[in-house]
Scaffold this active site. Structure first.
Site, short mmCIF file in Angstrom:
data_model
loop_
_atom_site.label_atom_id
_atom_site.label_comp_id
_atom_site.label_asym_id
_atom_site.label_seq_id
_atom_site.Cartn_x
_atom_site.Cartn_y
_atom_site.Cartn_z
N LYS A 89 41.62 40.55 43.35
CA LYS A 89 42.83 40.41 42.53
C LYS A 89 42.45 39.95 41.12
O LYS A 89 41.90 38.87 40.93
CB LYS A 89 43.77 39.38 43.18
CG LYS A 89 44.98 39.00 42.30
CD LYS A 89 45.95 38.04 43.01
CE LYS A 89 47.03 37.54 42.07
NZ LYS A 89 47.95 36.58 42.70
N ASP A 118 49.12 34.78 35.23
CA ASP A 118 50.32 35.00 36.06
C ASP A 118 51.44 34.05 35.63
O ASP A 118 51.46 32.89 36.00
CB ASP A 118 49.95 34.76 37.54
CG ASP A 118 51.13 34.99 38.48
OD1 ASP A 118 52.16 35.53 38.01
OD2 ASP A 118 51.02 34.64 39.67
N LYS A 176 57.55 31.32 36.59
CA LYS A 176 57.12 30.08 37.25
C LYS A 176 57.63 28.87 36.47
O LYS A 176 57.86 28.97 35.27
CB LYS A 176 55.58 30.01 37.27
CG LYS A 176 54.93 30.96 38.26
CD LYS A 176 53.42 30.81 38.23
CE LYS A 176 52.75 31.77 39.19
NZ LYS A 176 53.02 31.52 40.61
N ARG A 199 49.81 41.10 45.51
CA ARG A 199 49.80 42.09 46.61
C ARG A 199 50.12 43.48 46.08
O ARG A 199 49.70 44.48 46.66
CB ARG A 199 50.77 41.64 47.71
CG ARG A 199 52.20 41.56 47.30
CD ARG A 199 53.04 40.66 48.21
NE ARG A 199 52.74 39.25 48.00
CZ ARG A 199 53.30 38.25 48.68
NH1 ARG A 199 54.18 38.50 49.63
NH2 ARG A 199 52.98 37.00 48.42
N1 BES Z 1 48.99 33.51 41.84
C1 BES Z 1 49.98 33.05 42.71
C2 BES Z 1 49.45 32.22 43.88
C3 BES Z 1 48.76 30.93 43.55
C4 BES Z 1 49.42 29.73 43.68
C5 BES Z 1 47.43 30.91 43.20
C6 BES Z 1 48.78 28.55 43.40
C7 BES Z 1 46.78 29.73 42.92
C8 BES Z 1 47.45 28.54 43.03
C9 BES Z 1 50.77 34.22 43.29
O1 BES Z 1 50.85 35.35 42.50
C10 BES Z 1 52.16 33.76 43.53
O2 BES Z 1 52.81 33.48 42.57
N2 BES Z 1 52.57 33.69 44.78
C11 BES Z 1 53.89 33.31 45.14
C12 BES Z 1 54.45 34.36 46.03
C13 BES Z 1 55.92 34.21 46.31
C14 BES Z 1 56.75 34.40 45.07
C15 BES Z 1 56.30 35.22 47.37
C16 BES Z 1 53.80 31.96 45.84
O3 BES Z 1 52.86 31.76 46.61
O4 BES Z 1 54.64 31.13 45.58
ZN ZN Z 2 49.34 35.60 41.12
MN MN Z 3 52.47 35.31 41.16
#
Ligand code: BES
Ligand code: ZN
Ligand code: MN
Length: 502
Positions: free
Chosen positions: A269, A274, A281, A355
């Site tokens: 990835k 992000d 976020k 994903r």
């Molecule tokens: N990049 C994040 C996941 C992440 C979180 C990496 C903390 C490192 C530290 C990922 O893209 C994400 O935002 N995931 C979400 C998914 C949800 C919206 C379904 C999550 O895990 O909250």
């Molecule tokens: Zn991410």
């Molecule tokens: Mn994300």
């Protein structure tokens, strides 16, 4: 750091600092610790008797030798209970000891590798040497950063390994070589991950991958936006469409066994930042999302090590890379996109972007001939809730292939823990409007993320590694200084090497 092997008596070595070890449940000092203790007129055993040195894991005691021996200082590192000692712990202990020494300003460091554990047949000498050198190399890593060079910034220049004459020379050399290659690649990955987002855009990541490919004589292909459009990579393009920095698909190929059709496909990835997209976020800690390309760094840098060691195996690395940004042209909840595989995807959450790009990454790796897949991704916060920062989450569609990955991880000293892939979970990602949807709420979040990617692996053996918790260390810990850990590099390298001997 320059690494030298010596067979001289440890107490005669002129060095800034000698490292010796002590275990909690040991009645007296042994091996090289004993030799140094005697040369220092039993100062170490005295401190042990006075309980100032307890031997707890990671305990550091720094003594000044005041001219008693040519070495200026002695650092006693606690190893914890001897009965619980592993190579992993030795790597961590060396990381702690060497980092401590570096912070004190030591430039020349010496460690005695006692033959004790080899004689007891607890470990083989190659693994011990590898663990020690990796610990010292990785534990003292620092990211250059963008400050004006600090005057008194020092790093360890020379690391002398004093070895017992009974240790086989070949074993030492093999261990040393493996450690150097693995540590170099891991540090390279840390460098990529520690870069701020504006210094690590998809184009810059692609450039760094190119440099590695040229150095290691690997094939490299960078697909830009026009190529992605032609190929119909709607998922990668969709996530990348809100950014001024265009997406890239990075492909590295190492063909070490041209006579076989087996090809390992490593997919990483590569979200270079992000924000969460339009479902943005919260502001707190968003900067951490510069590390959202740690999976990409792991697979690119594993290729660096594979290219250096050249095992008899074929490996391709596929890295979809883009920024998950915010603009007038975002993906929105309820949008439907068409991925490279032809499957349509309903966007439920724009922050579940990893994903999406991996869907195209996995499908493209298959298209390029990958017969066994591993994806590495900072995919979900949910895996941190489940496993904390101690282990990477693993999901698979093939237990046999998963066992290969788990074994490689165990030998590499990277903890992974498997999560279930029960059929019942498939229902979570069913969409009313498209073939699949990218989010179904908080329940089993890391499993949803995994099986979404698995849907694009289809029948090809596949393992998903969610490194969201393990890609970064919140504070100095073992052989990981605070910041990017480079997790995944050594597992993938081990996997390729072990697969070569199949
Ligand atoms: N990049 C994040 C996941 C992440 C979180 C990496 C903390 C490192 C530290 C990922 O893209 C994400 O935002 N995931 C979400 C998914 C949800 C919206 C379904 C999550 O895990 O909250
Ligand atoms: Zn991410
Ligand atoms: Mn994300």
């Amino acid at each position: 750091m320059n690494i030298k092997i010596s067979t001289e008596a440890i107490s005669t070595i002129a060095t800034d600092c000698l490292i010796v070890t002590y275990c909690e449940d040991q009645d007296n000092v042994k091996g090289f610790t004993k030799a140094v203790d005697e040369a220092l007129e039993h100062r170490i055993s005295q401190l042990i008797a006075e309980k100032e040195i307890k031997g707890k894991f990671g305990e550091v005691t720094l003594l000044h030798n005041w001219g008693k021996i040519p070495a200026k200082r002695t650092l006693v590192i606690g190893l914890g209970k001897e009965s619980k000692l592993t190579v992993e712990k030795v790597r961590d202990a060396m990381g702690i000891a060497a980092r401590h020494a570096q912070k004190v300003g030591i430039k020349n460091l010496t460690f005695g590798v006692s033959n004790y554990y080899v004689e007891k047949k607890l470990w083989n000498p190659v693994d011990i040497i590898q663990g020690i050198v990796e610990g010292a190399e990785l534990g003292t890593y620092t990211f250059k950063g963008y400050k004006k060079k600090e005057e008194n910034e020092v790093s360890i220049q020379e690391f002398i390994l004093v070895v017992d004459s009974a240790l086989k020379k070949e074993a030492i050399e093999v261990g040393l070589e493996r450690a150097k290659v693995a540590a170099h690649a891991t540090k390279l990955a840390r460098n990529l991950v520690n870069e701020p987002g504006n210094k690590m855009t998809p184009a810059i990541l692609a450039e760094r991958a190119k440099q590695i490919a040229h150095k290691r004589n690997l094939e490299v292909h960078i697909l830009d936006k026009a190529d992605l459009e032609e190929l119909g990579m709607g998922a990668l393009l969709g996530v990348g469409q809100a950014s001024a920095n265009e997406p890239k698909m990075i492909v590295l190929k190492y063909i070490g066994a041209p006579e076989t059709k087996e090809v390992l496909g490593f997919v990483g990835k590569g979200i270079t930042f992000d924000t969460g997209g339009i479902q943005v976020k919260p502001d707190e800690g968003m900067g951490e999302m510069k590390t959202d390309m740690a999976g990409a760094a792991a697979v690119i840098c594993a290729m660096d090590a594979i290219g250096a060691l050249r095992p008899h195996v074929n490996v391709i690395a596929v890295v979809p890379a883009c920024e998950n940004m915010i603009s007038g042209n975002n993906l929105k909840p309820a949008d439907v996109i068409t991925s490279f595989s032809g499957k349509t995807i309903e966007i439920v959450h724009t922050d579940a972007e990893g994903r999406l790009i991996l869907a195209d990454g996995i499908a493209y790796a298959k298209h390029l001939g990958a017969t066994k897949l591993v994806d590495v991704a900072t995919l979900t916060g949910s895996v941190i809730s489940a496993l904390g920062r101690e282990a990477t989450g693993l999901i698979t569609n093939d237990e046999e292939w998963a066992n290969e990955v788990k074994t490689a991880a165990r030998i590499a000293g990277e903890k992974v823990w498997q999560l279930p892939n029960y059929e019942e979970y498939q229902e979570y990602i069913e969409s009313e409007i498209a073939d699949i949807k990218n989010d179904a709420g908080p329940a089993a979040g890391c499993i949803q993320g995994g099986i979404f990617i698995g849907a694009f692996a289809e029948d090809t053996p596949w393992v998903h590694l969610d490194i969201a918790g393990t890609a970064t260390a919140k504070k100095d810990k073992g052989h990981h200084p605070k910041g990017a850990t480079g997790v995944g590099v050594r597992t993938l390298l081990k996997l390729a090497i072990r697969y070569a001997s199949h």
